[in-house]
Write a protein that holds these residues in place. Structure first.
Motif, PDB file in Angstrom:
ATOM      1  N   GLN A  89       0.833  -1.204   0.000  1.00  0.00           N
ATOM      2  CA  GLN A  89       0.000   0.000   0.000  1.00  0.00           C
ATOM      3  C   GLN A  89       0.870   1.256   0.000  1.00  0.00           C
ATOM      4  OE1 GLN A  89      -1.979  -1.082   3.651  1.00  0.00           O
ATOM      5  NE2 GLN A  89      -3.921  -1.495   2.597  1.00  0.00           N
ATOM      6  N   ALA A  90       2.002   1.191   0.714  1.00  0.00           N
ATOM      7  CA  ALA A  90       2.905   2.344   0.775  1.00  0.00           C
ATOM      8  C   ALA A  90       3.475   2.672  -0.602  1.00  0.00           C
ATOM      9  CB  ALA A  90       4.025   2.087   1.780  1.00  0.00           C
ATOM     10  N   VAL A  91       3.767   1.648  -1.408  1.00  0.00           N
ATOM     11  CA  VAL A  91       4.262   1.889  -2.769  1.00  0.00           C
ATOM     12  C   VAL A  91       3.215   2.659  -3.565  1.00  0.00           C
ATOM     13  CG1 VAL A  91       4.795   0.757  -4.975  1.00  0.00           C
ATOM     14  CG2 VAL A  91       5.858  -0.060  -2.863  1.00  0.00           C
ATOM     15  N   ILE A  92       1.966   2.243  -3.461  1.00  0.00           N
ATOM     16  CA  ILE A  92       0.878   2.910  -4.185  1.00  0.00           C
ATOM     17  C   ILE A  92       0.737   4.356  -3.718  1.00  0.00           C
ATOM     18  CG2 ILE A  92      -1.621   2.932  -4.597  1.00  0.00           C
ATOM     19  CD1 ILE A  92      -1.472  -0.199  -4.325  1.00  0.00           C
ATOM     20  N   GLU A  93       0.735   4.559  -2.391  1.00  0.00           N
ATOM     21  CA  GLU A  93       0.589   5.910  -1.847  1.00  0.00           C
ATOM     22  C   GLU A  93       1.752   6.807  -2.254  1.00  0.00           C
ATOM     23  OE1 GLU A  93      -2.068   7.174  -0.431  1.00  0.00           O
ATOM     24  OE2 GLU A  93      -3.066   5.240  -0.530  1.00  0.00           O
ATOM     25  N   ALA A  94       2.973   6.276  -2.176  1.00  0.00           N
ATOM     26  CA  ALA A  94       4.156   7.077  -2.519  1.00  0.00           C
ATOM     27  C   ALA A  94       4.130   7.487  -3.986  1.00  0.00           C
ATOM     28  CB  ALA A  94       5.429   6.298  -2.192  1.00  0.00           C
ATOM     29  N   PHE A  95       3.777   6.552  -4.855  1.00  0.00           N
ATOM     30  CA  PHE A  95       3.736   6.856  -6.285  1.00  0.00           C
ATOM     31  C   PHE A  95       2.643   7.881  -6.588  1.00  0.00           C
ATOM     32  CE2 PHE A  95       2.336   5.884 -10.680  1.00  0.00           C
ATOM     33  CZ  PHE A  95       3.514   6.166 -11.339  1.00  0.00           C
ATOM     34  N   ALA A  96       1.448   7.662  -6.042  1.00  0.00           N
ATOM     35  CA  ALA A  96       0.335   8.585  -6.283  1.00  0.00           C
ATOM     36  C   ALA A  96       0.659   9.972  -5.736  1.00  0.00           C
ATOM     37  CB  ALA A  96      -0.946   8.043  -5.651  1.00  0.00           C
ATOM     38  N   LEU A  97       1.259  10.009  -4.567  1.00  0.00           N
ATOM     39  CA  LEU A  97       1.604  11.293  -3.964  1.00  0.00           C
ATOM     40  C   LEU A  97       2.688  12.000  -4.767  1.00  0.00           C
ATOM     41  CD1 LEU A  97       1.134  13.200  -1.563  1.00  0.00           C
ATOM     42  CD2 LEU A  97       2.951  11.971  -0.361  1.00  0.00           C
ATOM     43  N   GLY A  98       3.676  11.256  -5.233  1.00  0.00           N
ATOM     44  CA  GLY A  98       4.745  11.853  -6.033  1.00  0.00           C
ATOM     45  C   GLY A  98       4.226  12.456  -7.323  1.00  0.00           C
ATOM     46  N   PRO A 171       5.859  12.240 -20.117  1.00  0.00           N
ATOM     47  CA  PRO A 171       4.514  11.681 -20.006  1.00  0.00           C
ATOM     48  C   PRO A 171       4.236  10.648 -21.100  1.00  0.00           C
ATOM     49  CG  PRO A 171       4.458  14.079 -19.864  1.00  0.00           C
ATOM     50  CD  PRO A 171       5.850  13.695 -20.274  1.00  0.00           C
ATOM     51  N   THR A 172       3.422   9.679 -20.743  1.00  0.00           N
ATOM     52  CA  THR A 172       3.041   8.637 -21.681  1.00  0.00           C
ATOM     53  C   THR A 172       1.530   8.623 -21.844  1.00  0.00           C
ATOM     54  OG1 THR A 172       2.971   6.243 -22.027  1.00  0.00           O
ATOM     55  CG2 THR A 172       3.084   6.977 -19.754  1.00  0.00           C
ATOM     56  N   ASP A 173       1.072   8.281 -23.036  1.00  0.00           N
ATOM     57  CA  ASP A 173      -0.377   8.187 -23.233  1.00  0.00           C
ATOM     58  C   ASP A 173      -0.919   6.894 -22.622  1.00  0.00           C
ATOM     59  OD1 ASP A 173       0.626   6.350 -25.036  1.00  0.00           O
ATOM     60  OD2 ASP A 173      -0.255   7.300 -26.805  1.00  0.00           O
ATOM     61  N   ARG A 174      -0.059   6.072 -22.066  1.00  0.00           N
ATOM     62  CA  ARG A 174      -0.491   4.838 -21.400  1.00  0.00           C
ATOM     63  C   ARG A 174      -0.985   5.076 -19.981  1.00  0.00           C
ATOM     64  NH1 ARG A 174       1.342   0.335 -24.268  1.00  0.00           N
ATOM     65  NH2 ARG A 174       2.898   0.840 -25.842  1.00  0.00           N
ATOM     66  N   LEU A 175      -0.744   6.299 -19.458  1.00  0.00           N
ATOM     67  CA  LEU A 175      -1.178   6.619 -18.101  1.00  0.00           C
ATOM     68  C   LEU A 175      -1.632   8.068 -18.039  1.00  0.00           C
ATOM     69  CD1 LEU A 175      -1.492   5.999 -15.076  1.00  0.00           C
ATOM     70  CD2 LEU A 175       0.921   6.637 -14.788  1.00  0.00           C
ATOM     71  N   ASP A 176      -2.896   8.262 -17.664  1.00  0.00           N
ATOM     72  CA  ASP A 176      -3.434   9.607 -17.461  1.00  0.00           C
ATOM     73  C   ASP A 176      -3.109  10.013 -16.027  1.00  0.00           C
ATOM     74  OD1 ASP A 176      -4.864  11.922 -17.116  1.00  0.00           O
ATOM     75  OD2 ASP A 176      -6.827  11.038 -17.531  1.00  0.00           O
ATOM     76  N   THR A 177      -2.047  10.805 -15.864  1.00  0.00           N
ATOM     77  CA  THR A 177      -1.603  11.151 -14.510  1.00  0.00           C
ATOM     78  C   THR A 177      -2.559  12.099 -13.794  1.00  0.00           C
ATOM     79  OG1 THR A 177      -0.186  12.912 -15.411  1.00  0.00           O
ATOM     80  CG2 THR A 177       0.845  10.760 -14.986  1.00  0.00           C
ATOM     81  N   VAL A 183      -3.666   6.249 -11.731  1.00  0.00           N
ATOM     82  CA  VAL A 183      -2.306   6.289 -11.171  1.00  0.00           C
ATOM     83  C   VAL A 183      -2.151   5.192 -10.126  1.00  0.00           C
ATOM     84  CG1 VAL A 183      -0.736   7.665  -9.729  1.00  0.00           C
ATOM     85  CG2 VAL A 183      -1.911   8.730 -11.679  1.00  0.00           C
ATOM     86  N   ARG A 184      -3.129   5.028  -9.266  1.00  0.00           N
ATOM     87  CA  ARG A 184      -3.071   3.992  -8.221  1.00  0.00           C
ATOM     88  C   ARG A 184      -3.097   2.590  -8.841  1.00  0.00           C
ATOM     89  NH1 ARG A 184      -3.842   5.430  -3.126  1.00  0.00           N
ATOM     90  NH2 ARG A 184      -4.125   7.637  -2.722  1.00  0.00           N
ATOM     91  N   ASP A 185      -3.933   2.408  -9.855  1.00  0.00           N
ATOM     92  CA  ASP A 185      -4.003   1.113 -10.519  1.00  0.00           C
ATOM     93  C   ASP A 185      -2.674   0.777 -11.189  1.00  0.00           C
ATOM     94  OD1 ASP A 185      -5.518  -1.250 -11.499  1.00  0.00           O
ATOM     95  OD2 ASP A 185      -5.133  -0.326 -13.459  1.00  0.00           O
ATOM     96  N   TYR A 186      -2.066   1.768 -11.816  1.00  0.00           N
ATOM     97  CA  TYR A 186      -0.758   1.588 -12.463  1.00  0.00           C
ATOM     98  C   TYR A 186       0.267   1.138 -11.428  1.00  0.00           C
ATOM     99  CZ  TYR A 186       3.324   2.751 -15.357  1.00  0.00           C
ATOM    100  OH  TYR A 186       4.493   2.711 -16.068  1.00  0.00           O
ATOM    101  N   ALA A 187       0.297   1.831 -10.292  1.00  0.00           N
ATOM    102  CA  ALA A 187       1.249   1.481  -9.230  1.00  0.00           C
ATOM    103  C   ALA A 187       0.993   0.071  -8.714  1.00  0.00           C
ATOM    104  CB  ALA A 187       1.163   2.493  -8.094  1.00  0.00           C
ATOM    105  N   ALA A 188      -0.285  -0.270  -8.534  1.00  0.00           N
ATOM    106  CA  ALA A 188      -0.621  -1.609  -8.014  1.00  0.00           C
ATOM    107  C   ALA A 188      -0.208  -2.708  -8.993  1.00  0.00           C
ATOM    108  CB  ALA A 188      -2.122  -1.689  -7.734  1.00  0.00           C
TER     109      ALA A 188
END
Length: 197
Positions: A89-98, A171-177, A183-188
């Motif tokens: 969960q921390a990985v997801i939170e850190a990525f989303a927050l960043g 930025p990539t069109d593979r992820l809408d930041t 973003v959370r799904d990508y991290a997960a």
């Protein structure tokens, strides 16, 4: 870079130093890092150039302190966001927050949009030390229960940080930041496996 190490540096500042740093951040946001100069900061802060130079001998020193303050905010927020999280969960939170930090921070947005090459330069300098940011992420993952060996955890944190920076700067069109759920799904899907189960 656990948040307390940066907070100690920032808490010891005088009101004048805080004013100079607040003003410098606005100048860097307005003109970009390369075009900003000490004269602009002094004029906007209502102080002399020599007053700034006594506290921050170079523009790089001034910028470094501005970045340190931004880092303090990030790691305080990350500590709050990951309280009670497991490492995954921390990985997801850190990525989303960043990702959100760069979008929400006028300073980082300005750099990412108009001077992205500076992030690469800063990563090898004191101003934007990738290693210290990665250490802060490793500290967070360890606090959340990551049980991998120290060298592995350091490398994992470094990889996570570099992936986030890469997506922000290129930025990539593979992820809408702008879509936090995406973003959370990508991290997960793609980043959590790095930390293991």
């Amino acid at each position: 870079m656990p948040s307390h190490s940066v907070a100690g540096e920032v808490d010891g500042m005088t009101d004048l130093e805080r004013t100079i740093l607040d003003t410098a951040r606005v100048v860097f946001e307005t003109y970009g890092v390369r075009r900003a100069n000490i004269e602009d900061v002094a004029a906007r802060a209502g102080v002399s150039r020599s007053t700034i130079y006594r506290r921050f001998p170079t523009k790089d020193d001034l910028f470094e302190q501005v970045v340190r303050r931004e880092a303090e905010i990030f790691f305080r927020t990350l500590d709050q966001a990951t309280a009670g999280c497991d490492p995954q969960q921390a990985v997801i939170e850190a990525f989303a927050l960043g990702v959100r930090l760069v979008q929400d921070s006028p300073l980082y947005s300005r750099i990412a949009e108009s001077e992205p090459e500076l992030l690469g330069m800063f990563s090898r300098s004191r101003a934007f030390p990738i290693g210290r940011f990665a250490d802060g992420i490793a500290h967070t993952l360890r606090r959340c229960g990551a049980e991998v060996a120290e060298p592995d955890l350091a490398n994992i944190a470094d990889i996570l940080l570099r992936v986030a920076l890469g997506i922000i700067v290129f930025p990539t069109d593979r992820l809408d930041t702008s879509n936090q759920a995406a973003v959370r799904d990508y991290a997960a899907r793609y980043l959590v496996p790095i930390i293991g189960r």
